[in-house]
Design an enzyme around this catalytic site. Structure first.
Site, PDB file in Angstrom:
ATOM      1  N   LYS A 108     -11.754 -58.746  -9.120  1.00  8.93           N
ATOM      2  CA  LYS A 108     -11.738 -60.011  -9.840  1.00  8.93           C
ATOM      3  C   LYS A 108     -11.362 -59.819 -11.307  1.00  8.93           C
ATOM      4  O   LYS A 108     -10.769 -60.713 -11.926  1.00  8.93           O
ATOM      5  CB  LYS A 108     -13.086 -60.718  -9.693  1.00  8.93           C
ATOM      6  CG  LYS A 108     -13.339 -61.215  -8.283  1.00  8.93           C
ATOM      7  CD  LYS A 108     -12.227 -62.137  -7.812  1.00  8.93           C
ATOM      8  CE  LYS A 108     -12.396 -62.627  -6.400  1.00  8.93           C
ATOM      9  NZ  LYS A 108     -11.316 -63.543  -5.968  1.00  8.93           N
ATOM     10  N   TYR A 125     -15.633 -55.089  -5.748  1.00  9.54           N
ATOM     11  CA  TYR A 125     -15.325 -56.525  -5.739  1.00  9.54           C
ATOM     12  C   TYR A 125     -15.149 -57.042  -7.167  1.00  9.54           C
ATOM     13  O   TYR A 125     -14.179 -57.761  -7.465  1.00  9.54           O
ATOM     14  CB  TYR A 125     -16.435 -57.297  -5.034  1.00  9.54           C
ATOM     15  CG  TYR A 125     -16.256 -58.791  -5.143  1.00  9.54           C
ATOM     16  CD1 TYR A 125     -15.196 -59.434  -4.509  1.00  9.54           C
ATOM     17  CD2 TYR A 125     -17.145 -59.565  -5.900  1.00  9.54           C
ATOM     18  CE1 TYR A 125     -15.022 -60.802  -4.624  1.00  9.54           C
ATOM     19  CE2 TYR A 125     -16.975 -60.938  -6.012  1.00  9.54           C
ATOM     20  CZ  TYR A 125     -15.920 -61.550  -5.375  1.00  9.54           C
ATOM     21  OH  TYR A 125     -15.747 -62.909  -5.492  1.00  9.54           O
TER      22      TYR A 125
END
Length: 272
Positions: free
Chosen positions: A172, A168
């Site tokens: 980002k 994750y």
């Protein structure tokens, strides 16, 4: 006296003048995307609401219609499917779209090699590939009209590796880097690009990611802070919490930031 909830209304004329009549918001069915949709409707934008759950979008469109100038357009799309992403651009070709808010995305947590590979790859498809595809399609469109704005949702975790949220955080980091590179490319043709990097947000994100988020920012706080800085910065940490977390981490080397966030993630994912 103007309070925080009224600030986007004060920005309405500036935003419409800068970007035009319509805004596309992905991930509009809940959380941050829904908050952006609410605020942009109040600012007078015609809206295109994008998410997978059509019934939820139709209910939101009915709720927003009295605030917006027109009834929002609803597009049910699975952003992990490239054809669905391309369809968003085609189905808005007749509209004067000048603003893209790419708020769709999700996270996972826990040790990467113990997770579900299909879910991890799907997250890359939604958080990175679909975002890049939308940014390309609408970025070209905005550049041709020489006016537009693009909001990409980064995160506090984008600036270092994060154990127990490794993939994750990597997605980002891609978003943050893309925004930082695109901003100077598109600025000369009148297109503003902004990376919004909030801290923990109280939304449905934590439940899907199997993270216990006990406190955090509200989606509305993120939307307000981001819209206020669109066209004025390349990266914004919206809200007091994001700024406080940035201040606590910014002077540390990347390895120390990763170690600190590893402890935070360990506490948030005990039940995972």
């Amino acid at each position: 006296m103007t309070n925080r909830s009224q600030r986007p209304l004060a920005q309405a004329e500036r935003l419409r003048r800068a970007y035009g009549a319509h805004a596309v918001v992905t991930g509009a069915s809940d959380g941050i995307g829904r908050a952006f949709a609410m605020r942009l409707a109040e600012a007078g934008f015609g809206l295109v609401l994008v998410a997978r759950r059509e019934a939820v979008l139709e209910a939101l469109a009915a709720e927003l219609e009295p605030r917006a100038r027109t009834r929002p357009v609803v597009i049910s799309a699975d952003l992990s499917v490239p054809e669905d992403v391309a369809r968003i651009e085609r189905e808005t070709a007749h509209l004067d779209v000048g603003l893209l808010v790419a708020a769709a995305g999700f996270g996972t947590s826990g040790p990467f090699v113990e997770g579900d590979l299909a879910a991890e790859l799907n997250m890359i498809d939604v958080n990175c590939r679909a975002l890049a595809q939308l940014t390309y399609l609408f970025g070209r469109r905005f550049a041709a009209r020489r006016r537009g704005g693009i909001v990409l949702m980064s995160s506090l975790v984008a600036f270092q590796g994060v154990p127990r949220a490794a993939n994750y955080a990597a997605t980002k980091a891609f978003v943050q880097s893309l925004a930082e590179g695109l901003a100077p490319e598109l600025r000369p043709v009148g297109v503003d690009v902004l990376a919004s990097a909030p801290g923990p947000v109280m939304s449905g994100f934590g439940q899907r990611a199997r993270m216990a988020i006990a406190s955090g920012q509200t989606p509305d706080e993120v939307a307000v802070g981001t819209l206020n800085m669109l066209g004025r910065r390349t990266t914004v940490r919206p809200g007091l919490l994001a700024k406080a977390l940035e201040a606590s981490l910014m002077l540390l080397p990347r390895s120390a930031r990763a170690a600190m966030l590893a402890r935070v993630m360990a506490g948030m994912t005990k039940a995972a």
